[in-house]
Write a protein that holds these residues in place. Structure first.
Motif, PDB file in Angstrom:
ATOM      1  N   SER A 192       0.835  -1.189   0.000  1.00 34.21           N
ATOM      2  CA  SER A 192       0.000   0.000   0.000  1.00 34.21           C
ATOM      3  C   SER A 192       0.875   1.247   0.000  1.00 34.21           C
ATOM      4  N   GLY A 193       0.222   2.431  -0.179  1.00 31.29           N
ATOM      5  CA  GLY A 193       0.979   3.670  -0.199  1.00 31.29           C
ATOM      6  C   GLY A 193       1.172   4.167  -1.597  1.00 31.29           C
ATOM      7  N   LYS A 194       1.533   5.453  -1.707  1.00 27.50           N
ATOM      8  CA  LYS A 194       1.577   6.064  -3.030  1.00 27.50           C
ATOM      9  C   LYS A 194       2.704   5.518  -3.895  1.00 27.50           C
ATOM     10  N   SER A 195       3.700   4.879  -3.295  1.00 28.87           N
ATOM     11  CA  SER A 195       4.788   4.351  -4.107  1.00 28.87           C
ATOM     12  C   SER A 195       4.754   2.827  -4.163  1.00 28.87           C
ATOM     13  N   ALA A 196       3.545   2.263  -4.140  1.00 29.81           N
ATOM     14  CA  ALA A 196       3.432   0.805  -4.163  1.00 29.81           C
ATOM     15  C   ALA A 196       4.057   0.227  -5.420  1.00 29.81           C
ATOM     16  N   GLU A 197       4.718  -0.875  -5.246  1.00 32.29           N
ATOM     17  CA  GLU A 197       5.261  -1.575  -6.407  1.00 32.29           C
ATOM     18  C   GLU A 197       4.170  -2.396  -7.079  1.00 32.29           C
ATOM     19  N   CYS A 198       4.337  -2.593  -8.373  1.00 29.58           N
ATOM     20  CA  CYS A 198       3.409  -3.400  -9.157  1.00 29.58           C
ATOM     21  C   CYS A 198       4.156  -4.595  -9.739  1.00 29.58           C
TER      22      CYS A 198
ATOM     23  N   HIS B 295       8.751  -7.096  -9.699  1.00 31.23           N
ATOM     24  CA  HIS B 295       8.015  -5.982  -9.113  1.00 31.23           C
ATOM     25  C   HIS B 295       8.795  -4.709  -9.370  1.00 31.23           C
ATOM     26  N   ALA B 296       8.055  -3.621  -9.568  1.00 26.44           N
ATOM     27  CA  ALA B 296       8.712  -2.352  -9.856  1.00 26.44           C
ATOM     28  C   ALA B 296       7.744  -1.223  -9.542  1.00 26.44           C
ATOM     29  N   PHE B 297       8.273  -0.067  -9.267  1.00 26.06           N
ATOM     30  CA  PHE B 297       7.421   1.108  -9.125  1.00 26.06           C
ATOM     31  C   PHE B 297       6.887   1.476 -10.509  1.00 26.06           C
ATOM     32  N   PRO B 298       5.634   1.894 -10.597  1.00 30.48           N
ATOM     33  CA  PRO B 298       5.019   2.109 -11.907  1.00 30.48           C
ATOM     34  C   PRO B 298       5.795   3.081 -12.809  1.00 30.48           C
ATOM     35  N   MET B 299       6.373   4.125 -12.214  1.00 31.02           N
ATOM     36  CA  MET B 299       7.097   5.103 -13.043  1.00 31.02           C
ATOM     37  C   MET B 299       8.601   4.838 -13.054  1.00 31.02           C
ATOM     38  N   GLU B 300       8.987   3.705 -12.510  1.00 30.56           N
ATOM     39  CA  GLU B 300      10.405   3.345 -12.542  1.00 30.56           C
ATOM     40  C   GLU B 300      10.890   3.264 -13.982  1.00 30.56           C
ATOM     41  N   ARG B 301      12.107   3.695 -14.205  1.00 26.08           N
ATOM     42  CA  ARG B 301      12.639   3.647 -15.576  1.00 26.08           C
ATOM     43  C   ARG B 301      12.933   2.191 -15.963  1.00 26.08           C
ATOM     44  N   LEU B 302      12.570   1.864 -17.175  1.00 27.31           N
ATOM     45  CA  LEU B 302      12.855   0.507 -17.662  1.00 27.31           C
ATOM     46  C   LEU B 302      14.338   0.190 -17.498  1.00 27.31           C
ATOM     47  N   LEU B 303      15.196   1.171 -17.724  1.00 27.77           N
ATOM     48  CA  LEU B 303      16.645   0.973 -17.553  1.00 27.77           C
ATOM     49  C   LEU B 303      16.964   0.449 -16.157  1.00 27.77           C
ATOM     50  N   ASP B 304      16.346   1.034 -15.142  1.00 28.73           N
ATOM     51  CA  ASP B 304      16.628   0.612 -13.761  1.00 28.73           C
ATOM     52  C   ASP B 304      16.068  -0.768 -13.473  1.00 28.73           C
TER      53      ASP B 304
END
Ligand code: FES
Ligand code: FES
Length: 167
Positions: free
Chosen positions: A7-13, A27-36
């Motif tokens: 939960s929380g605004k930075s939840a991983e998907c 799992h990754a943060f939705p706006m995480e860069r594909l590179l990372d």
């Protein structure tokens, strides 16, 4: 299907895509860069970070057949996509024609630009198997190199095109 795992605004998907022919889920943060995601979560460190701003091409990967700067792609945009990274070009210990040609022609020096250059060249040769030198320069125009002066890189791509034509 994307679902939050905390939960929380930075939840991983959960994200799934095919990388170099293999289905990968992480799992990754939705706006995480594909590179990372590729480098830090999947251990695919071939794509390099140069500028981090979409200018240098060091982070290039193929996304559904298009050459993209993975530092500009939110990972969720890659959901269910087909991705090819530099690790996907060699067949085990057998280097791709482009990788061999870069070695032979001195197309790689510090190596930061090299994975992106080779993927850009791979993308070019897929569309234009017998490119002119001008077409090679144009095809690599989104990839910057601070070391080689580009001459060896263009020679390497021309050499790879010749090798492909004879094998
Ligand atoms: S690191 Fe992505 S374009 Fe430079
Ligand atoms: S070989 Fe160093 S940036 Fe290209």
């Amino acid at each position: 299907m994307t679902r939050p795992v905390s939960s929380g605004k930075s939840a991983e998907c959960e994200v799934s895509f095919t990388v170099n022919g293999e289905l990968r889920t992480t799992h990754a943060f939705p706006m995480e860069r594909l590179l990372d995601t590729l480098r830090n979560r999947l251990g695919l460190t071939g794509a390099k970070e140069g500028c981090g701003e979409g200018e240098c091409g060091s982070c290039s990967v193929l996304l559904n057949g298009a050459l993209v700067n993975s530092c500009l792609v939110p990972v969720l945009q890659a959901q269910a996509a087909e991705i090819v990274t530099i690790e996907g070009l060699a067949a085990g210990a057998q280097l791709d024609h482009l990788q061999e040609a870069f070695l032979k022609c001195g197309g790689a020096q510090c190596g930061i630009c090299t994975p992106g250059m080779i993927l850009a060249a791979h993308h070019l040769l897929h569309r234009k198997p017998d490119p002119t030198l001008e077409q090679i320069r144009e095809g690599l125009s989104g990839n910057l190199c601070r070391c080689t002066g580009y001459i060896q890189i263009v020679e390497a791509v021309a050499e790879a095109a010749r090798r492909r034509a004879t094998t």
